[in-house]
Design an enzyme around this catalytic site. Structure first.
Site, PDB file in Angstrom:
ATOM      1  N   HIS A  87      14.583  -5.526 -30.754  1.00  0.00           N
ATOM      2  CA  HIS A  87      14.862  -5.314 -29.328  1.00  0.00           C
ATOM      3  C   HIS A  87      15.695  -4.042 -29.191  1.00  0.00           C
ATOM      4  O   HIS A  87      16.754  -3.902 -29.819  1.00  0.00           O
ATOM      5  CB  HIS A  87      15.602  -6.512 -28.743  1.00  0.00           C
ATOM      6  CG  HIS A  87      15.829  -6.414 -27.270  1.00  0.00           C
ATOM      7  ND1 HIS A  87      14.876  -6.763 -26.336  1.00  0.00           N
ATOM      8  CD2 HIS A  87      16.899  -5.988 -26.555  1.00  0.00           C
ATOM      9  CE1 HIS A  87      15.343  -6.567 -25.121  1.00  0.00           C
ATOM     10  NE2 HIS A  87      16.586  -6.086 -25.218  1.00  0.00           N
ATOM     11  N   ASP A  89      17.502  -1.369 -26.610  1.00  0.00           N
ATOM     12  CA  ASP A  89      18.048  -1.194 -25.262  1.00  0.00           C
ATOM     13  C   ASP A  89      18.280   0.272 -24.944  1.00  0.00           C
ATOM     14  O   ASP A  89      19.080   0.923 -25.609  1.00  0.00           O
ATOM     15  CB  ASP A  89      19.383  -1.933 -25.148  1.00  0.00           C
ATOM     16  CG  ASP A  89      19.194  -3.437 -25.182  1.00  0.00           C
ATOM     17  OD1 ASP A  89      18.432  -3.956 -24.358  1.00  0.00           O
ATOM     18  OD2 ASP A  89      19.809  -4.093 -26.054  1.00  0.00           O
ATOM     19  N   MET A 119      19.724   2.767 -22.126  1.00  0.00           N
ATOM     20  CA  MET A 119      20.570   2.786 -20.911  1.00  0.00           C
ATOM     21  C   MET A 119      20.865   4.227 -20.536  1.00  0.00           C
ATOM     22  O   MET A 119      21.203   5.039 -21.404  1.00  0.00           O
ATOM     23  CB  MET A 119      21.887   2.072 -21.198  1.00  0.00           C
ATOM     24  CG  MET A 119      21.724   0.662 -21.724  1.00  0.00           C
ATOM     25  SD  MET A 119      23.331  -0.055 -22.075  1.00  0.00           S
ATOM     26  CE  MET A 119      22.837  -1.629 -22.759  1.00  0.00           C
ATOM     27  N   MET A 173      16.664   0.287 -19.287  1.00  0.00           N
ATOM     28  CA  MET A 173      17.618   0.093 -18.185  1.00  0.00           C
ATOM     29  C   MET A 173      17.877   1.483 -17.611  1.00  0.00           C
ATOM     30  O   MET A 173      18.961   2.047 -17.751  1.00  0.00           O
ATOM     31  CB  MET A 173      18.895  -0.567 -18.713  1.00  0.00           C
ATOM     32  CG  MET A 173      18.688  -2.050 -19.008  1.00  0.00           C
ATOM     33  SD  MET A 173      19.927  -2.722 -20.116  1.00  0.00           S
ATOM     34  CE  MET A 173      19.129  -2.371 -21.680  1.00  0.00           C
ATOM     35  N   MET A 196      17.397 -11.525 -17.477  1.00  0.00           N
ATOM     36  CA  MET A 196      18.728 -11.106 -17.924  1.00  0.00           C
ATOM     37  C   MET A 196      19.702 -12.260 -17.699  1.00  0.00           C
ATOM     38  O   MET A 196      19.881 -12.737 -16.586  1.00  0.00           O
ATOM     39  CB  MET A 196      19.195  -9.875 -17.136  1.00  0.00           C
ATOM     40  CG  MET A 196      18.409  -8.606 -17.396  1.00  0.00           C
ATOM     41  SD  MET A 196      18.262  -8.148 -19.141  1.00  0.00           S
ATOM     42  CE  MET A 196      19.979  -7.986 -19.614  1.00  0.00           C
ATOM     43  N   ASP A 253      17.699 -12.458 -22.370  1.00  0.00           N
ATOM     44  CA  ASP A 253      18.479 -11.355 -22.928  1.00  0.00           C
ATOM     45  C   ASP A 253      19.922 -11.382 -22.427  1.00  0.00           C
ATOM     46  O   ASP A 253      20.160 -11.179 -21.237  1.00  0.00           O
ATOM     47  CB  ASP A 253      17.795 -10.036 -22.532  1.00  0.00           C
ATOM     48  CG  ASP A 253      18.410  -8.834 -23.223  1.00  0.00           C
ATOM     49  OD1 ASP A 253      19.281  -9.015 -24.083  1.00  0.00           O
ATOM     50  OD2 ASP A 253      17.999  -7.707 -22.876  1.00  0.00           O
TER      51      ASP A 253
HETATM   52  C1  DX5 Z   1      22.349  -5.934 -22.320  1.00  0.00           C
HETATM   53  C2  DX5 Z   1      21.212  -5.708 -23.250  1.00  0.00           C
HETATM   54  C3  DX5 Z   1      21.088  -6.731 -24.295  1.00  0.00           C
HETATM   55  C4  DX5 Z   1      22.239  -6.793 -25.251  1.00  0.00           C
HETATM   56  C5  DX5 Z   1      22.398  -8.222 -25.662  1.00  0.00           C
HETATM   57  O1  DX5 Z   1      22.269  -5.049 -21.261  1.00  0.00           O
HETATM   58  O2  DX5 Z   1      19.989  -5.687 -22.558  1.00  0.00           O
HETATM   59  O3  DX5 Z   1      19.872  -6.626 -25.023  1.00  0.00           O
HETATM   60  O4  DX5 Z   1      22.064  -5.997 -26.397  1.00  0.00           O
HETATM   61  O5  DX5 Z   1      23.545  -8.333 -26.399  1.00  0.00           O
HETATM   62  P1  DX5 Z   1      24.269  -9.714 -26.643  1.00  0.00           P
HETATM   63  O6  DX5 Z   1      23.318 -10.598 -27.359  1.00  0.00           O
HETATM   64  O7  DX5 Z   1      25.456  -9.304 -27.454  1.00  0.00           O
HETATM   65  O8  DX5 Z   1      24.657 -10.262 -25.288  1.00  0.00           O
HETATM   66 ZN    ZN Z   2      18.036  -5.824 -23.717  1.00  0.00          ZN
END
Ligand code: DX5
Ligand code: ZN
Length: 235
Positions: A52, A54, A56, A87, A156, A194
């Site tokens: 996965h 991410d 941002m 994101m 989320m 997530d």
């Molecule tokens: C948050 C991300 C997640 C994050 C989850 O914005 O989209 O994927 O990495 O991390 P944990 O499992 O630590 O909440």
């Molecule tokens: Zn994520």
């Protein structure tokens, strides 16, 4: 065929057995970037199903994570599909680029897309699977007109932007609503959760209808990440 197992038995029970095997997607956001290759190898050699990733942009969410060069590096070492969670605002600008650098599943945020249907078609056009992520305040009902265009819905369970946040309890209700919509519409997208996922809430999430569990801190901050992934898989 095993003696005594009629075709109708297999038709009824095999899909259920298949359905029960949920996927685990460790979130690389919580990995050690000084040892990225090592952490990618750990995921390769674990029971994890996907990486996965991410992305941002500091606009859609308050944080900036990493971009193309890091994802290229992850792709170089990863032997499992890359589940890329954008994101970012206006994700259409980068769809082809993410396909080129190795994304297998590309998830955009409902809240970041003015023309979501068009964006989903553009993702699929590249050959990637298309996903939509919903912020905690966004109702699952809003997806009712695109359910058959989706390969994945990411619910989320924290406000996006940071790892290590507390799980939002309302998520269970939302997963059930979405699983219900999926059943009524006859669509077959996967439901991913997530944020704040651990062995504490995994069983309840799977019972509600989740198929994919993303876990960052719970995996990478544990003493034995490989075992933690196995524990999540065994739930
Ligand atoms: C948050 C991300 C997640 C994050 C989850 O914005 O989209 O994927 O990495 O991390 P944990 O499992 O630590 O909440
Ligand atoms: Zn994520």
């Amino acid at each position: 065929m095993k003696e005594g197992y009629s075709p109708s038995f297999l038709l009824i029970y095999l899909p259920k057995i298949y359905y029960m095997s949920h996927k685990i997607a460790p979130s690389i956001l919580a990995a050690d970037f000084g040892n990225l290759q090592r952490d990618c190898e750990m995921v390769n050699n674990s029971q994890a199903d996907w990486f996965h990733i991410d992305v941002m942009d500091g606009v859609f969410v308050p944080n900036i994570s990493y971009g193309m060069p890091v994802i290229k590096t992850i792709n170089k070492h990863a032997k499992k599909p890359l589940d890329v969670h954008l994101m970012i605002v206006d994700p259409d600008r980068y769809i082809e680029k993410f396909q080129e650098i190795g994304a297998d599943i590309l998830t955009v945020h409902y809240e970041a897309c003015t023309h979501l249907h068009r964006t989903l078609q553009a993702i699929k056009h590249t050959g990637m699977k298309a996903g939509v992520a919903l912020n905690p305040h966004t109702s699952a009902d809003l997806l009712s007109d695109v359910l058959n265009d989706l390969d994945l819905v990411c619910i989320m369970s924290v406000n996006p932007g940071f790892g290590g946040q507390s799980f939002i309890e309302n998520t269970y209700k939302k997963v059930k609503q979405l699983a219900n919509l999926r059943e009524i519409s006859g669509s077959s997208f996967l439901i991913e959760i997530d944020g704040g996922v651990s062995t504490e809430n995994a069983r309840k999430l799977l019972d509600a209808g989740a198929d994919v569990l993303v876990a960052g801190s719970f995996v990478f901050k544990s003493d034995n990440p490989t075992q933690t992934i196995a524990d999540l898989k065994a739930v």
